[in-house]
Motif scaffolding. Structure first.
Motif, PDB file in Angstrom:
ATOM      1  N   ARG A 182       0.832  -1.191   0.000  1.00 46.28           N
ATOM      2  CA  ARG A 182       0.000   0.000   0.000  1.00 46.28           C
ATOM      3  C   ARG A 182       0.876   1.253   0.000  1.00 46.28           C
ATOM      4  NH1 ARG A 182      -4.330  -0.834  -2.037  1.00 46.28           N
ATOM      5  NH2 ARG A 182      -4.878   1.271  -1.328  1.00 46.28           N
ATOM      6  N   ASP A 183       0.350   2.336  -0.568  1.00 50.63           N
ATOM      7  CA  ASP A 183       0.973   3.653  -0.471  1.00 50.63           C
ATOM      8  C   ASP A 183       0.098   4.466   0.493  1.00 50.63           C
ATOM      9  OD1 ASP A 183       1.749   6.336  -0.807  1.00 50.63           O
ATOM     10  OD2 ASP A 183       2.486   5.926  -2.825  1.00 50.63           O
ATOM     11  N   LEU A 184       0.546   4.559   1.743  1.00 55.36           N
ATOM     12  CA  LEU A 184      -0.304   5.157   2.775  1.00 55.36           C
ATOM     13  C   LEU A 184      -0.595   6.623   2.496  1.00 55.36           C
ATOM     14  CD1 LEU A 184       1.078   3.535   6.051  1.00 55.36           C
ATOM     15  CD2 LEU A 184      -0.854   2.844   4.644  1.00 55.36           C
ATOM     16  N   ALA A 185       0.345   7.324   1.874  1.00 55.84           N
ATOM     17  CA  ALA A 185       0.102   8.734   1.561  1.00 55.84           C
ATOM     18  C   ALA A 185      -1.063   8.877   0.591  1.00 55.84           C
ATOM     19  CB  ALA A 185       1.368   9.373   0.986  1.00 55.84           C
ATOM     20  N   VAL A 186      -1.089   8.021  -0.442  1.00 59.28           N
ATOM     21  CA  VAL A 186      -2.195   8.060  -1.400  1.00 59.28           C
ATOM     22  C   VAL A 186      -3.500   7.640  -0.722  1.00 59.28           C
ATOM     23  CG1 VAL A 186      -3.111   7.006  -3.504  1.00 59.28           C
ATOM     24  CG2 VAL A 186      -0.716   7.708  -3.404  1.00 59.28           C
ATOM     25  N   ASP A 187      -3.435   6.614   0.112  1.00 60.19           N
ATOM     26  CA  ASP A 187      -4.638   6.192   0.839  1.00 60.19           C
ATOM     27  C   ASP A 187      -5.225   7.345   1.648  1.00 60.19           C
ATOM     28  OD1 ASP A 187      -4.429   3.656  -0.164  1.00 60.19           O
ATOM     29  OD2 ASP A 187      -3.546   2.780   1.639  1.00 60.19           O
ATOM     30  N   GLU A 188      -4.364   8.083   2.330  1.00 66.01           N
ATOM     31  CA  GLU A 188      -4.839   9.193   3.159  1.00 66.01           C
ATOM     32  C   GLU A 188      -5.438  10.304   2.302  1.00 66.01           C
ATOM     33  OE1 GLU A 188      -1.395  10.208   5.384  1.00 66.01           O
ATOM     34  OE2 GLU A 188      -1.586   8.511   6.779  1.00 66.01           O
ATOM     35  N   GLN A 189      -4.829  10.564   1.146  1.00 65.81           N
ATOM     36  CA  GLN A 189      -5.373  11.584   0.246  1.00 65.81           C
ATOM     37  C   GLN A 189      -6.757  11.189  -0.261  1.00 65.81           C
ATOM     38  OE1 GLN A 189      -2.393  12.008  -2.798  1.00 65.81           O
ATOM     39  NE2 GLN A 189      -0.814  12.683  -1.349  1.00 65.81           N
ATOM     40  N   ILE A 190      -6.918   9.921  -0.587  1.00 70.67           N
ATOM     41  CA  ILE A 190      -8.219   9.451  -1.069  1.00 70.67           C
ATOM     42  C   ILE A 190      -9.271   9.562   0.038  1.00 70.67           C
ATOM     43  CG2 ILE A 190      -9.498   7.388  -1.802  1.00 70.67           C
ATOM     44  CD1 ILE A 190      -7.003   6.554  -3.383  1.00 70.67           C
ATOM     45  N   LEU A 191      -8.914   9.149   1.228  1.00 73.66           N
ATOM     46  CA  LEU A 191      -9.865   9.212   2.334  1.00 73.66           C
ATOM     47  C   LEU A 191     -10.251  10.648   2.665  1.00 73.66           C
ATOM     48  CD1 LEU A 191      -8.369   6.474   4.692  1.00 73.66           C
ATOM     49  CD2 LEU A 191     -10.500   6.343   3.405  1.00 73.66           C
ATOM     50  N   ALA A 192      -9.270  11.554   2.545  1.00 77.07           N
ATOM     51  CA  ALA A 192      -9.560  12.957   2.833  1.00 77.07           C
ATOM     52  C   ALA A 192     -10.418  13.592   1.747  1.00 77.07           C
ATOM     53  CB  ALA A 192      -8.250  13.740   2.991  1.00 77.07           C
ATOM     54  N   GLY A 193     -10.203  13.184   0.475  1.00 74.59           N
ATOM     55  CA  GLY A 193     -10.903  13.829  -0.626  1.00 74.59           C
ATOM     56  C   GLY A 193     -12.258  13.256  -0.961  1.00 74.59           C
ATOM     57  N   ILE A 194     -12.450  11.980  -0.639  1.00 77.03           N
ATOM     58  CA  ILE A 194     -13.682  11.324  -1.083  1.00 77.03           C
ATOM     59  C   ILE A 194     -14.912  11.888  -0.379  1.00 77.03           C
ATOM     60  CG2 ILE A 194     -13.680   9.405   0.584  1.00 77.03           C
ATOM     61  CD1 ILE A 194     -14.393   7.579  -1.857  1.00 77.03           C
ATOM     62  N   GLU A 195     -14.749  12.376   0.834  1.00 78.30           N
ATOM     63  CA  GLU A 195     -15.889  12.932   1.558  1.00 78.30           C
ATOM     64  C   GLU A 195     -16.365  14.244   0.950  1.00 78.30           C
ATOM     65  OE1 GLU A 195     -14.904  13.276   5.647  1.00 78.30           O
ATOM     66  OE2 GLU A 195     -14.810  11.112   6.004  1.00 78.30           O
ATOM     67  N   GLN A 196     -15.453  14.958   0.303  1.00 80.20           N
ATOM     68  CA  GLN A 196     -15.798  16.249  -0.296  1.00 80.20           C
ATOM     69  C   GLN A 196     -16.170  16.126  -1.774  1.00 80.20           C
ATOM     70  OE1 GLN A 196     -15.795  18.576   2.011  1.00 80.20           O
ATOM     71  NE2 GLN A 196     -14.815  17.178   3.485  1.00 80.20           N
ATOM     72  N   ALA A 197     -15.969  14.960  -2.373  1.00 81.40           N
ATOM     73  CA  ALA A 197     -16.184  14.797  -3.812  1.00 81.40           C
ATOM     74  C   ALA A 197     -17.673  14.825  -4.147  1.00 81.40           C
ATOM     75  CB  ALA A 197     -15.567  13.488  -4.294  1.00 81.40           C
ATOM     76  N   ALA A 198     -17.995  15.497  -5.259  1.00 83.08           N
ATOM     77  CA  ALA A 198     -19.396  15.541  -5.701  1.00 83.08           C
ATOM     78  C   ALA A 198     -19.867  14.158  -6.141  1.00 83.08           C
ATOM     79  CB  ALA A 198     -19.533  16.538  -6.850  1.00 83.08           C
ATOM     80  N   ASN A 199     -18.957  13.407  -6.763  1.00 84.17           N
ATOM     81  CA  ASN A 199     -19.272  12.040  -7.198  1.00 84.17           C
ATOM     82  C   ASN A 199     -18.195  11.118  -6.617  1.00 84.17           C
ATOM     83  OD1 ASN A 199     -19.585   9.573  -8.545  1.00 84.17           O
ATOM     84  ND2 ASN A 199     -20.333  10.556 -10.410  1.00 84.17           N
TER      85      ASN A 199
END
Length: 401
Positions: free
Chosen positions: A109-126
């Motif tokens: 796993r790339d934990l930095a990418v995982d954290e970015q996805i988790l942080a961004g997915i809540e704000q994503a319109a889709n």
């Protein structure tokens, strides 16, 4: 047809350095290998991280380096060292006939990418489209394909040109044991003339801590000697190891001499009921003991450090020592950490250095009678054990050429 199996090349990288001589030097100085233990990055879990590695030496193309995670870097680097020592590097004709056997774990796993996805997915319109885009653009293939040993084999083929048949093994310690056993059996039976066997493990990953901590297996206190740790006694270690196995006829035809002779590789998989691992290893000992020379044998143990199973192996090794009138033992996970799939291969590579020097390195635990008994000089044979932390038992015999 039962042929001899020669080892004509080996590669080894760990927290202790690169190559057999570097490891021998580090193991002669306890302060040196203890200084390599990282007790802060993954606190409270001690980890043995890989030493400095010049990737440009082994993977010249920056694009190839970026396409791989650290685990693949270690496997490709160790394979490069083994091929170089065997005199195969750059010989396209020989490499095209070199079979490949790989042992490795699942995807990184790339934990930095995982954290970015988790942080961004809540704000994503889709959220679904956002996740798909991030997976396509941000992750290397090694980060989401579970069958990582296949990718390791592919990258070794791409970088080093090894294009014979390919087999891969996945499944913690026993994967490494079976990879060696497979290569050994194929050379011995005449199915193959030359094979590269490679394995790697990357311990410096939080997801490894999350994998093994819930099972109560990871050492979660300051580092301590290997043989008497509690059940939560595993300190993980990063390692890359590779061997070139070759038939004597093939090696002689190209003017090569062996570093060692691989005389036996046996493996089993007990259910781990009380005493089952001891019984399995005892059968392996019965198969190998007639070949041993009293007073000339050393042993590198793949004991993981988890109290119950390490204690069971310790008791059996004491019995073996008594039957031989003394057997010098070293538990290498105390110095470079437990490397799961790569542990068995790493100990085989280190055992070759011991045979070349005719001696074992200093005891890693001077208070442990198992490591201070038996001959440490004049060795002509080395045993290597591999007991899995959960399943799987293996034993190999190496002899001086």
């Amino acid at each position: 047809m039962q042929r001899d199996v020669w080892i004509t090349g080996r590669g080894l990288i760990s927290a202790l350095g690169e190559g057999g001589e570097a490891h021998a030097a580090a193991l002669r100085e306890p302060a040196r290998w203890r200084a390599a233990i990282d007790e802060t990055s993954f606190a409270p879990f001690p980890v043995h991280p890989i030493g400095a590695l010049d990737l440009d030496r082994f993977i010249p193309k920056k694009g190839d380096q970026r396409a791989m995670g650290p685990l693949m870097h270690y496997a490709v680097a160790a394979s490069g060292l083994a091929l170089q020592e065997a005199g195969l590097t750059g010989d396209a004709g020989l490499l095209a006939r070199t079979d490949l056997v790989v042992a490795g774990p699942g995807g990184e796993r790339d934990l930095a990418v995982d954290e970015q996805i988790l942080a961004g997915i809540e704000q994503a319109a889709n959220p679904g489209a956002f996740l798909n885009e991030r997976l396509l653009n941000d992750l290397r293939p090694t980060l989401f394909l579970a069958q990582l040993p296949n990718l390791i084999a592919g990258n070794i083929s791409i970088v080093h040109g090894v294009t014979g048949s390919s087999r891969t093994f996945m499944g913690e310690e026993l994967a490494g044991i079976d990879a060696v056993r497979d290569g050994f059996a194929r050379i011995r039976s005449g199915q193959s003339e030359v094979a590269l066997v490679s394995g790697a493990f990357n311990a410096s990953r939080w997801d490894m801590m999350l994998l093994y901590r819930p099972a109560g297996l990871l050492l979660d206190r300051p580092w301590q000697p290997l043989w008497h740790r509690p059940r939560a006694g595993i300190a993980l270690g990063s390692l890359g190891a590779a061997l070139v196995l070759e038939s004597p006829e093939h090696a002689k035809a190209r003017g090569r001499v062996p570093s060692a002779r691989l005389s036996a590789v046996v493996a089993d998989r007990s259910g781990r009921e009380p005493g089952a691992a001891t019984a399995a290893a005892g059968r392996q000992w019965t198969a190998v003991e007639p070949q041993l020379t009293r007073g000339r044998v050393g042993l590198l143990s793949g004991a993981c450090g988890s109290g119950p199973i390490t204690g069971e192996e310790r008791g059996l090794l004491q019995c073996w020592s008594q039957s031989l009138g003394g057997l010098a033992v070293r538990g290498t996970a105390g110095a470079w950490g437990h490397a799961m799939e790569a542990s068995f291969l790493g100990n085989l590579a280190l055992a070759i250095t011991c045979l070349e020097q005719g001696s074992l390195f200093a005891a890693l635990d001077e208070a442990e009678p198992l490591e201070t008994a038996g001959p440490a000089q004049g060795l002509t044979q080395m045993l290597v054990t591999g007991w899995g932390h959960h399943r799987g038992e293996g034993l190999a015999l190496l002899e001086a050429p």
